[in-house]
Design an enzyme around this catalytic site. Structure first.
Site, PDB file in Angstrom:
ATOM      1  CG  ASP A 103      39.309  42.352  37.764  1.00  0.00           C
ATOM      2  OD1 ASP A 103      40.517  42.536  38.018  1.00  0.00           O
ATOM      3  OD2 ASP A 103      38.405  43.019  38.309  1.00  0.00           O
ATOM      4  N   GLY A 137      35.972  48.407  47.322  1.00  0.00           N
ATOM      5  CA  GLY A 137      36.330  48.336  48.726  1.00  0.00           C
ATOM      6  C   GLY A 137      36.112  46.997  49.383  1.00  0.00           C
ATOM      7  CB  CYS A 163      40.975  21.026  31.734  1.00  0.00           C
ATOM      8  SG  CYS A 163      41.323  22.665  31.060  1.00  0.00           S
ATOM      9  CD  GLN A 184      35.226  52.343  47.458  1.00  0.00           C
ATOM     10  OE1 GLN A 184      35.187  51.656  48.490  1.00  0.00           O
ATOM     11  NE2 GLN A 184      36.049  52.039  46.442  1.00  0.00           N
ATOM     12  CG  HIS A 204      45.108  24.464  33.376  1.00  0.00           C
ATOM     13  ND1 HIS A 204      44.176  23.539  32.976  1.00  0.00           N
ATOM     14  CD2 HIS A 204      45.001  24.552  34.733  1.00  0.00           C
ATOM     15  CE1 HIS A 204      43.535  23.063  34.039  1.00  0.00           C
ATOM     16  NE2 HIS A 204      44.024  23.661  35.112  1.00  0.00           N
ATOM     17  CB  CYS A 210      43.018  24.440  28.459  1.00  0.00           C
ATOM     18  SG  CYS A 210      44.329  23.585  29.380  1.00  0.00           S
ATOM     19  CB  CYS A 242      44.355  19.742  29.729  1.00  0.00           C
ATOM     20  SG  CYS A 242      44.561  20.496  31.365  1.00  0.00           S
ATOM     21  CG  ASP A 250      37.261  54.120  43.532  1.00  0.00           C
ATOM     22  OD1 ASP A 250      38.226  53.964  42.745  1.00  0.00           O
ATOM     23  OD2 ASP A 250      36.791  53.198  44.207  1.00  0.00           O
ATOM     24  CG  ASP A 274      42.770  49.566  36.855  1.00  0.00           C
ATOM     25  OD1 ASP A 274      43.368  50.380  36.149  1.00  0.00           O
ATOM     26  OD2 ASP A 274      43.335  48.662  37.492  1.00  0.00           O
ATOM     27  CB  SER A 275      40.137  54.749  38.037  1.00  0.00           C
ATOM     28  OG  SER A 275      40.421  54.330  39.360  1.00  0.00           O
TER      29      SER A 275
END
Length: 374
Positions: free
Chosen positions: A269, A219, A307, A192, A338, A309, A312, A149, A95-96
């Protein structure tokens, strides 16, 4: 211009705007829609890179603001770039740094040049401008870099939003000029405009005119109501090119993910899965559970029987509760693994449902279990 990162739209669900796509980067392909784990300080908290990869993660995020302050982007560059520095050979997005500096409140001052702020580490003063943000991200060597931004407060006045949106466009133009490696790092622009449709439309036209390899909807998911969040998503993705990836930052709960994907978003994310893990919370196919609950003391079943994973497959709820109550950091590791697998698997299932033109049906099936009795 020939960009290093390319997007291919493979299929659109026949009943909704949900898209199944593929992003090609210098460090591998990304099947979309995709959830991206956050590794703020060049690490996903409490996890080894190999464990993150085992969850099915295709790409992770790192934070420009934090790496700018510590250890410094020059050190990362000298180490051979972020991939080598953190031992992650898959794609990385940075990210910025904008969201972090704007969230500092009284510790920062915004001007046309950029943002002057006081470090949260030692109080030292720094300037983060569009040019500096891009310079740092160029040093980091991430596959996808984000434009600098201003993420305006959710309750800002229309007059403030108008000025902020216009400055964000000017900052994006400066980011494009400052970017040294468009052939190997993809610069994404950010839309934005707050919760004003006309300002969103204006922002979209301005950033799309720059013909960048991808775009984010900024935003939102900043504390507004779910209705306002969906209200923007009802039109914003359609303002962006069909042949470029669309990204909404900061969403990591199933309901927000489903609503975004349904409206044509490809990437998302959040720190949520690892953050709640450190508080003893787990996402399961039947909703969230708190492993601290006394009813798990003698529960020798997996965290989530559905699950696959590592956690689990190998440990019980009783053991995880014991670890957490004993203050053992292994509980953070196992619950984080998990939760990341849960969202990665959810993304996999969403992709399959789009391919089969049954996204809406899958959403209903998932909700019927996840929100059962609620």
């Amino acid at each position: 211009m020939e960009y290093a990162v390319k997007y291919e739209l493979l299929h659109t669900d026949k009943k909704t705007g949900a898209r199944r796509g593929r992003i090609t980067t210098p460090h591998g392909t990304i099947e979309t829609p995709v959830f991206m784990p956050v590794g703020t300080q060049a690490t996903v908290k409490a996890m080894k890179p190999e464990a993150v990869a085992d969850t099915g993660a295709q790409i992770i995020l790192a934070n420009t603001y934090h790496l700018f302050l510590r250890p410094g982007s020059d050190i990362v560059r000298e180490a051979g770039g972020l991939h080598r520095f953190m031992n992650w050979d898959k794609p990385i997005l940075t990210d910025s740094g904008g969201y972090q500096v704007f969230s500092l409140g009284a510790m920062r001052k915004i001007t046309e040049e950029g943002v002057m702020f006081a470090s949260h580490i030692d109080g030292s003063r720094h300037m983060l401008s569009p040019e500096k943000s891009i310079e740092v991200q160029n040093d980091l060597g991430s596959d996808i870099i984000m434009a600098f931004d201003e993420c305006a407060p959710k309750d800002a006045s229309r007059k403030y939003i108008e000025k902020s949106q216009a400055m964000t466009t000017r900052w994006l133009e400066r980011c494009v000029k400052a970017h040294k490696y468009p052939d190997r790092q993809a610069l994404f622009g950010i839309m934005q405009g707050g919760f004003h449709r006309d300002l969103r439309e204006k922002s979209a036209k301005e950033i799309v005119d720059l013909d960048l390899p991808g775009y984010a909807i900024g935003g939102i998911s900043v504390g507004e109501s779910k209705e306002d969040y969906i209200g923007v998503l009802d039109y914003a993705p359609q303002l962006l090119p069909e042949n470029k990836p669309r990204y909404v930052m900061g969403i990591g709960t199933p309901d927000y993910i489903f609503e975004a994907v349904q409206r044509g978003v490809d990437m998302f994310d959040c720190v949520e899965p690892t953050r709640i893990a450190r508080h003893g919370m787990a996402m399961t196919s039947h909703g969230r559970i708190s492993i601290k609950n006394a009813k798990f003391e003698r529960d020798f079943t997996p965290l989530d029987p559905e699950c696959d994973c590592y956690t689990c497959r190998n440990y019980t709820r009783a053991y995880l509760r014991h670890l957490f109550k004993a203050g053992e950091t292994m509980s953070h590791m196992l619950l984080s693994e998990h939760n990341l697998r849960f969202l990665s698997k959810l993304s996999e299932d969403i992709r399959r449902s789009i391919e089969e033109d049954r996204f809406s049906e899958f959403k209903e099936e998932f909700y019927s279990k996840y929100y059962e009795g609620k």
